[in-house]
Design an enzyme around this catalytic site. Structure first.
Site, PDB file in Angstrom:
ATOM      1  N   PRO A  17       1.001  -1.393  -0.108  1.00  0.00           N
ATOM      2  CA  PRO A  17       0.142   0.139  -0.017  1.00  0.00           C
ATOM      3  C   PRO A  17       0.920   1.205   0.030  1.00  0.00           C
ATOM      4  CG  PRO A  17       0.214  -0.738   2.197  1.00  0.00           C
ATOM      5  CD  PRO A  17       1.017  -1.717   1.359  1.00  0.00           C
ATOM      6  N   ALA A  29      -4.986   4.587   3.970  1.00  0.00           N
ATOM      7  CA  ALA A  29      -4.343   3.559   3.142  1.00  0.00           C
ATOM      8  C   ALA A  29      -5.404   2.696   2.525  1.00  0.00           C
ATOM      9  CB  ALA A  29      -3.348   2.810   4.064  1.00  0.00           C
ATOM     10  N   ASN A  30      -4.826   2.092   1.351  1.00  0.00           N
ATOM     11  CA  ASN A  30      -5.574   0.902   1.065  1.00  0.00           C
ATOM     12  C   ASN A  30      -5.286  -0.278   1.689  1.00  0.00           C
ATOM     13  OD1 ASN A  30      -6.349   2.794  -0.972  1.00  0.00           O
ATOM     14  ND2 ASN A  30      -6.196   1.598  -2.536  1.00  0.00           N
ATOM     15  N   ARG A  31      -6.111  -1.338   1.601  1.00  0.00           N
ATOM     16  CA  ARG A  31      -5.601  -2.762   2.062  1.00  0.00           C
ATOM     17  C   ARG A  31      -4.772  -3.286   1.022  1.00  0.00           C
ATOM     18  NH1 ARG A  31      -8.915  -4.074   6.422  1.00  0.00           N
ATOM     19  NH2 ARG A  31     -10.988  -3.287   6.400  1.00  0.00           N
ATOM     20  N   SER A  32      -3.643  -3.822   1.420  1.00  0.00           N
ATOM     21  CA  SER A  32      -2.636  -4.450   0.684  1.00  0.00           C
ATOM     22  C   SER A  32      -1.596  -5.064   1.598  1.00  0.00           C
ATOM     23  CB  SER A  32      -1.975  -3.684  -0.406  1.00  0.00           C
ATOM     24  OG  SER A  32      -1.148  -4.342  -1.204  1.00  0.00           O
TER      25      SER A  32
END
Ligand code: C5P
Length: 232
Positions: A17, A29-32
């Site tokens: 992310p 943030a994005n989930r990654s």
């Protein structure tokens, strides 16, 4: 791995992310997990490539034989990608935050009284599109990812055109990723992934496979395409 399928090639991979700070202790943030991007970097290195992995914050070990550049924000990721060019192929597997906070606070925002702070957002650079649209120094093969829950192929084809990249690896995240978690969208952070390789030449449906297998298959296809001087 001298003499491997990617010997003499430089492969650039983004992974993980990005974290976009709100203040010194909070972020968007994005989930990654970074699992797919790290697996691709590892597979490319095993195939003999020189690999630069530009990674956002992840809880993964550095893949063996890979030059890792750690970044936090999308703007840092873009700068690290540009600094790593030229590359023969670039794989953009990072889950970049689309927006960042317009004015990051220098001090921790306080929960004083009843006032909830508004968060004004501004757009982040599109790293994939920026590199794919370069005239000078464009990698011969520019590859993006698309996570979709419906109309997977149509959305991937639209994204291919919009971003100007050569291939899109499209993930169907509507189903459990085969990790048997039973969680819809189980592909997030899971070890298995249903993938379609979408290019101007057509669509390849890949069997559901582990992220390591997807990485190996992608690296094989990259090596073939670079050898043939073609994009698919
Ligand atoms: O636009 P979208 O986020 O759906 O596209 C996904 C693809 O674009 C991924 O390959 C991702 O790594 C890349 N991307 C990027 N920079 C952004 C947004 C997405 O490189 N700011």
């Amino acid at each position: 791995a001298a003499g491997g399928a990617l010997a003499g090639k430089h492969v650039l991979v983004t992974s993980g992310p990005t974290h976009e700070p709100i203040d010194p202790v909070r972020y968007i943030a994005n989930r990654s997990s970074g699992k797919q991007g790290h697996a691709i970097a590892a597979a490319a290195a095993r195939a003999g490539a020189r690999v630069t992995l530009v990674s956002g914050p992840v809880n993964l070990p550095d893949p063996a034989g890979v030059e890792v550049r750690r970044v936090e924000t999308a703007r840092e990721m873009l700068a690290a990608v540009e600094a790593a060019l030229p590359a023969d192929a670039a794989v953009f597997a990072a889950a970049v935050a689309d927006w960042r906070v317009a004015a990051e606070a220098g001090q921790k925002l306080k929960k004083d009284g009843n006032a909830i702070p508004p968060l004004a957002l501004t757009e982040n650079p599109d790293i994939l599109a920026g590199i794919a649209r370069r005239v000078a120094g464009r990698p011969r093969l520019v590859i993006g990812f698309a996570a979709e829950t419906q109309n997977v192929i149509a959305h991937a084809q639209a994204k291919l055109a919009r971003k100007g990249c050569d291939w899109i690896l499209a993930n169907d995240v509507s189903q459990d990723g085969g990790d048997q978690s039973g969680i819809p969208g189980g592909v997030m952070g899971a070890d298995r992934n249903a993938v379609h390789l979408v290019s101007a030449a057509g669509v390849e449906d890949w069997p559901t496979a582990s992220k390591a297998e997807v990485a190996r298959r992608l690296v094989d296809r990259i090596a073939e395409a670079l050898d043939r001087q073609e994009t698919l």
